[in-house]
Every structure is written in structure tokens, then in C-alpha cells.
Design a protein around this motif. Structure first.
Motif, PDB file in Angstrom:
ATOM      1  N   ASP A 119     -32.611  32.582 -37.665  1.00  0.00           N
ATOM      2  CA  ASP A 119     -31.838  33.317 -36.663  1.00  0.00           C
ATOM      3  C   ASP A 119     -30.530  33.854 -37.231  1.00  0.00           C
ATOM      4  O   ASP A 119     -29.489  33.817 -36.582  1.00  0.00           O
ATOM      5  CB  ASP A 119     -31.586  32.428 -35.439  1.00  0.00           C
ATOM      6  CG  ASP A 119     -31.041  33.216 -34.252  1.00  0.00           C
ATOM      7  OD1 ASP A 119     -31.394  34.408 -34.119  1.00  0.00           O
ATOM      8  OD2 ASP A 119     -30.234  32.653 -33.487  1.00  0.00           O
ATOM      9  N   GLY A 120     -30.578  34.322 -38.480  1.00  0.00           N
ATOM     10  CA  GLY A 120     -29.385  34.892 -39.095  1.00  0.00           C
ATOM     11  C   GLY A 120     -28.360  33.861 -39.524  1.00  0.00           C
ATOM     12  O   GLY A 120     -27.263  34.208 -39.919  1.00  0.00           O
ATOM     13  N   ILE A 156     -26.286  43.621 -46.374  1.00  0.00           N
ATOM     14  CA  ILE A 156     -27.671  43.881 -46.754  1.00  0.00           C
ATOM     15  C   ILE A 156     -27.817  44.391 -48.180  1.00  0.00           C
ATOM     16  O   ILE A 156     -28.890  44.310 -48.760  1.00  0.00           O
ATOM     17  CB  ILE A 156     -28.329  44.883 -45.770  1.00  0.00           C
ATOM     18  CG1 ILE A 156     -27.576  46.211 -45.762  1.00  0.00           C
ATOM     19  CG2 ILE A 156     -28.458  44.303 -44.400  1.00  0.00           C
ATOM     20  CD1 ILE A 156     -28.252  47.294 -44.947  1.00  0.00           C
ATOM     21  N   PHE A 157     -26.751  44.913 -48.771  1.00  0.00           N
ATOM     22  CA  PHE A 157     -26.839  45.461 -50.115  1.00  0.00           C
ATOM     23  C   PHE A 157     -26.522  44.433 -51.188  1.00  0.00           C
ATOM     24  O   PHE A 157     -26.617  44.717 -52.366  1.00  0.00           O
ATOM     25  CB  PHE A 157     -25.911  46.675 -50.265  1.00  0.00           C
ATOM     26  CG  PHE A 157     -26.289  47.800 -49.351  1.00  0.00           C
ATOM     27  CD1 PHE A 157     -27.474  48.489 -49.536  1.00  0.00           C
ATOM     28  CD2 PHE A 157     -25.474  48.145 -48.290  1.00  0.00           C
ATOM     29  CE1 PHE A 157     -27.840  49.523 -48.692  1.00  0.00           C
ATOM     30  CE2 PHE A 157     -25.832  49.181 -47.436  1.00  0.00           C
ATOM     31  CZ  PHE A 157     -27.017  49.868 -47.636  1.00  0.00           C
ATOM     32  N   GLY A 158     -26.128  43.231 -50.800  1.00  0.00           N
ATOM     33  CA  GLY A 158     -25.809  42.208 -51.784  1.00  0.00           C
ATOM     34  C   GLY A 158     -24.490  42.475 -52.468  1.00  0.00           C
ATOM     35  O   GLY A 158     -23.584  43.061 -51.899  1.00  0.00           O
TER      36      GLY A 158
END
Length: 152
Positions: A143-144, A64-66
Motif C-alpha cells: 500500500d505504498g 518514480i525515476f529513482g
């Protein structure tokens, strides 16, 4: 007769400099040195960053933080950057200036030189071998998961 009753007293003069340093004094001296060292390291990195280009490096599993931002310069297909960030092969590198993309082929430790206030310092860096043959694709995230976009 008055001179006969005088006692001789031996004394040692102790200056402030030769007094033993207390525990608090030692602790405070160490804290000041650590703050000074940290400030110098921050200044060295800041001077390096200001004189180099910014790059974003994103690994396959960025989360999520790249990725990470690094500063450096490219010469002969090698991006030399300041620091020891973990950079994985096959990551994507994007130059902030012209948005050109590269793949990371390999990473090797090196040193970089930085001049601050007329003094030259050597710090840890990395040489990142780049591959200009990148493939950009359009995808649909659902869906990810990611799917290749089949439209035009």
C-alpha cells in the motif's frame, strides 16, 4: 584632346572580409559557436566518464525515476564526481563495480580536471563525504508503505 574629356572617379575597394555582416550571418555564427561549445562540453564529460567508475545515488524520496548516475572516484572516504547534480545528505550511494553501499554525509562543491586532445579543462564537480556504516534491511512494500520483514 581625347584626354581632356576623361573624368576622375574616386572609388574604394571593399573586400569580402570588410563587408558588414548581415543579421542572418551573425545569427548563424552564434549558432555554430553554440553547437561547437556544446560538442566540446559533451566530449569533456564523456572523457571524464570513460575514465571513472559509475555510482548510483538514491535519495530518501527518490520518486518514480529513482536516483541519479554519476561518475567519479573514491579517495580517503570522499567520492569526487563530475557535475552539479543535486545530491542530498543521507542518500544511498552504490558503486556499480562492486555493489558496495555508502551513505552520503555531506556534499561540497569542487572542481575536476579533464584532459581532452592534450588540453586540460577544469569543470564543476562535487566532493561527497561517504559513510561506510550502512544498514541494509529486508522490507515488504504494501500500500505504498514499507514494513520490516520479520522472517529469516
Amino acid at each position: 584632346m581625347a584626354d581632356e574629356n576623361k573624368d576622375i572617379v574616386e572609388a574604394e575597394i571593399v573586400s569580402e572580409e570588410t563587408k558588414k555582416e548581415g543579421a542572418f550571418g551573425k545569427w548563424w555564427k552564434g549558432v555554430k559557436k553554440n553547437i561547437s561549445d556544446s560538442a566540446l562540453e559533451g566530449k569533456i564529460e564523456s572523457v571524464y566518464d570513460e575514465s571513472h567508475e559509475r555510482f548510483e545515488i538514491t535519495p530518501y524520496e527518490a520518486g518514480i525515476f529513482g536516483g541519479v548516475s554519476v561518475y567519479g572516484s573514491i579517495h580517503d572516504g570522499i567520492l569526487t564526481v563530475f557535475g552539479k547534480e543535486e545530491i542530498k545528505p543521507h542518500s544511498v550511494v552504490i558503486a556499480d563495480k562492486d555493489k558496495k553501499a555508502y551513505y552520503v554525509r555531506s556534499v561540497t562543491p569542487t572542481t575536476v580536471k579533464v584532459a581532452v586532445d592534450g588540453i586540460e579543462y577544469e569543470r564543476a564537480g562535487q566532493d561527497i563525504a561517504l559513510d561506510e556504516d550502512v544498514a541494509e534491511v529486508k522490507v515488504i512494500k504494501a500500500d505504498g508503505r514499507y514494513f520490516l520483514y520479520q522472517g529469516k
